[in-house]
Design a protein around this motif. Structure first.
Motif, PDB file in Angstrom:
ATOM      1  N   UNK A  30       0.802  -1.228   0.000  1.00  0.00           N
ATOM      2  CA  UNK A  30       0.000   0.000   0.000  1.00  0.00           C
ATOM      3  C   UNK A  30       0.833   1.275   0.000  1.00  0.00           C
ATOM      4  N   UNK A  31       2.000   1.254   0.664  1.00  0.00           N
ATOM      5  CA  UNK A  31       2.811   2.471   0.687  1.00  0.00           C
ATOM      6  C   UNK A  31       3.335   2.813  -0.709  1.00  0.00           C
ATOM      7  N   UNK A  32       3.545   1.803  -1.572  1.00  0.00           N
ATOM      8  CA  UNK A  32       3.961   2.077  -2.948  1.00  0.00           C
ATOM      9  C   UNK A  32       2.819   2.689  -3.747  1.00  0.00           C
ATOM     10  N   UNK A  33       1.611   2.170  -3.542  1.00  0.00           N
ATOM     11  CA  UNK A  33       0.453   2.750  -4.221  1.00  0.00           C
ATOM     12  C   UNK A  33       0.235   4.190  -3.779  1.00  0.00           C
ATOM     13  N   UNK A  34       0.372   4.439  -2.482  1.00  0.00           N
ATOM     14  CA  UNK A  34       0.184   5.796  -1.974  1.00  0.00           C
ATOM     15  C   UNK A  34       1.240   6.737  -2.542  1.00  0.00           C
ATOM     16  N   UNK A  35       2.494   6.268  -2.618  1.00  0.00           N
ATOM     17  CA  UNK A  35       3.543   7.098  -3.200  1.00  0.00           C
ATOM     18  C   UNK A  35       3.239   7.390  -4.668  1.00  0.00           C
ATOM     19  N   UNK A  36       2.780   6.388  -5.411  1.00  0.00           N
ATOM     20  CA  UNK A  36       2.415   6.602  -6.815  1.00  0.00           C
ATOM     21  C   UNK A  36       1.299   7.615  -6.959  1.00  0.00           C
ATOM     22  N   UNK A  37       0.330   7.546  -6.056  1.00  0.00           N
ATOM     23  CA  UNK A  37      -0.785   8.497  -6.045  1.00  0.00           C
ATOM     24  C   UNK A  37      -0.260   9.919  -5.831  1.00  0.00           C
ATOM     25  N   UNK A  38       0.599  10.088  -4.827  1.00  0.00           N
ATOM     26  CA  UNK A  38       1.164  11.409  -4.554  1.00  0.00           C
ATOM     27  C   UNK A  38       2.045  11.894  -5.708  1.00  0.00           C
ATOM     28  N   UNK A  39       2.850  10.996  -6.261  1.00  0.00           N
ATOM     29  CA  UNK A  39       3.747  11.381  -7.350  1.00  0.00           C
ATOM     30  C   UNK A  39       2.961  11.807  -8.582  1.00  0.00           C
ATOM     31  N   UNK A  40       1.857  11.137  -8.854  1.00  0.00           N
ATOM     32  CA  UNK A  40       1.031  11.487 -10.004  1.00  0.00           C
ATOM     33  C   UNK A  40       0.480  12.902  -9.875  1.00  0.00           C
ATOM     34  N   UNK A  41       0.130  13.289  -8.672  1.00  0.00           N
ATOM     35  CA  UNK A  41      -0.387  14.638  -8.435  1.00  0.00           C
ATOM     36  C   UNK A  41       0.727  15.651  -8.208  1.00  0.00           C
ATOM     37  N   UNK A  42       1.987  15.202  -8.226  1.00  0.00           N
ATOM     38  CA  UNK A  42       3.109  16.110  -7.995  1.00  0.00           C
ATOM     39  C   UNK A  42       3.238  16.522  -6.545  1.00  0.00           C
ATOM     40  N   UNK A  43       2.745  15.704  -5.628  1.00  0.00           N
ATOM     41  CA  UNK A  43       2.750  16.048  -4.209  1.00  0.00           C
ATOM     42  C   UNK A  43       3.675  15.165  -3.384  1.00  0.00           C
ATOM     43  N   UNK A  44       4.479  14.328  -4.030  1.00  0.00           N
ATOM     44  CA  UNK A  44       5.402  13.473  -3.280  1.00  0.00           C
ATOM     45  C   UNK A  44       6.437  14.350  -2.591  1.00  0.00           C
ATOM     46  N   UNK A  45       6.671  14.082  -1.319  1.00  0.00           N
ATOM     47  CA  UNK A  45       7.615  14.896  -0.560  1.00  0.00           C
ATOM     48  C   UNK A  45       9.045  14.500  -0.918  1.00  0.00           C
ATOM     49  N   UNK A  46       9.724  15.402  -1.586  1.00  0.00           N
ATOM     50  CA  UNK A  46      11.124  15.197  -1.910  1.00  0.00           C
ATOM     51  C   UNK A  46      11.966  15.897  -0.852  1.00  0.00           C
ATOM     52  N   UNK A  47      13.251  15.652  -0.871  1.00  0.00           N
ATOM     53  CA  UNK A  47      14.130  16.230   0.141  1.00  0.00           C
ATOM     54  C   UNK A  47      14.042  17.753   0.161  1.00  0.00           C
ATOM     55  N   UNK A  48      14.016  18.390  -1.015  1.00  0.00           N
ATOM     56  CA  UNK A  48      13.953  19.856  -1.028  1.00  0.00           C
ATOM     57  C   UNK A  48      12.621  20.365  -0.493  1.00  0.00           C
ATOM     58  N   UNK A  49      11.527  19.644  -0.741  1.00  0.00           N
ATOM     59  CA  UNK A  49      10.233  20.059  -0.195  1.00  0.00           C
ATOM     60  C   UNK A  49      10.200  19.889   1.322  1.00  0.00           C
ATOM     61  N   UNK A  50      10.800  18.815   1.822  1.00  0.00           N
ATOM     62  CA  UNK A  50      10.858  18.610   3.270  1.00  0.00           C
ATOM     63  C   UNK A  50      11.698  19.691   3.945  1.00  0.00           C
ATOM     64  N   UNK A  51      12.792  20.099   3.299  1.00  0.00           N
ATOM     65  CA  UNK A  51      13.641  21.139   3.869  1.00  0.00           C
ATOM     66  C   UNK A  51      12.921  22.484   3.898  1.00  0.00           C
ATOM     67  N   UNK A  52      12.087  22.759   2.893  1.00  0.00           N
ATOM     68  CA  UNK A  52      11.320  24.006   2.879  1.00  0.00           C
ATOM     69  C   UNK A  52      10.315  24.047   4.021  1.00  0.00           C
ATOM     70  N   UNK A  53       9.757  22.883   4.360  1.00  0.00           N
ATOM     71  CA  UNK A  53       8.787  22.812   5.454  1.00  0.00           C
ATOM     72  C   UNK A  53       9.440  23.016   6.818  1.00  0.00           C
ATOM     73  N   UNK A  54      10.722  22.667   6.894  1.00  0.00           N
ATOM     74  CA  UNK A  54      11.450  22.868   8.150  1.00  0.00           C
ATOM     75  C   UNK A  54      11.498  21.708   9.041  1.00  0.00           C
TER      76      UNK A  54
END
Length: 87
Positions: free
Chosen positions: A63-87
């Motif tokens: 399920x975690x792979x499906x969820x990641x695919x879902x987020x990646x398709x919408x462009x919402x997967x948390x990448x390292x740079x996005x996590x760093x922006x959040x703090x």
């Protein structure tokens, strides 16, 4: 979105073989090697696809792979740079 569909369809029914060494094959070129030009062509070519929800949610993967695919398709997967922006 086609890439996400192909990814999950490719994972469907696959098992990890521990005795084999990992390898990466870029399917957008005949030789299997990655080139920026081939990435650009794959991103700009072809008509827009409909959302692949059945491909993401109805394959037999964790399920975690499906969820990641879902987020990646919408462009919402948390990448390292996005996590760093959040703090």
């Amino acid at each position: 979105m086609d890439e996400v569909c192909r990814f999950f369809l490719g994972l469907n029914g696959k098992r990890v073989q521990q005795a084999m060494e990992d390898r990466v094959i870029w399917r957008e070129t005949k030789c299997g090697k990655f080139f920026v030009k081939s990435l650009y062509k794959s991103l700009v070519s072809g008509p827009p696809a409909s959302f692949p929800s059945s491909t993401i949610w109805k394959v037999y993967v964790q399920p975690k792979l499906s969820f990641f695919g879902w987020e990646a398709t919408w462009g919402k997967a948390l990448t390292l740079d996005q996590l760093q922006k959040r703090g």
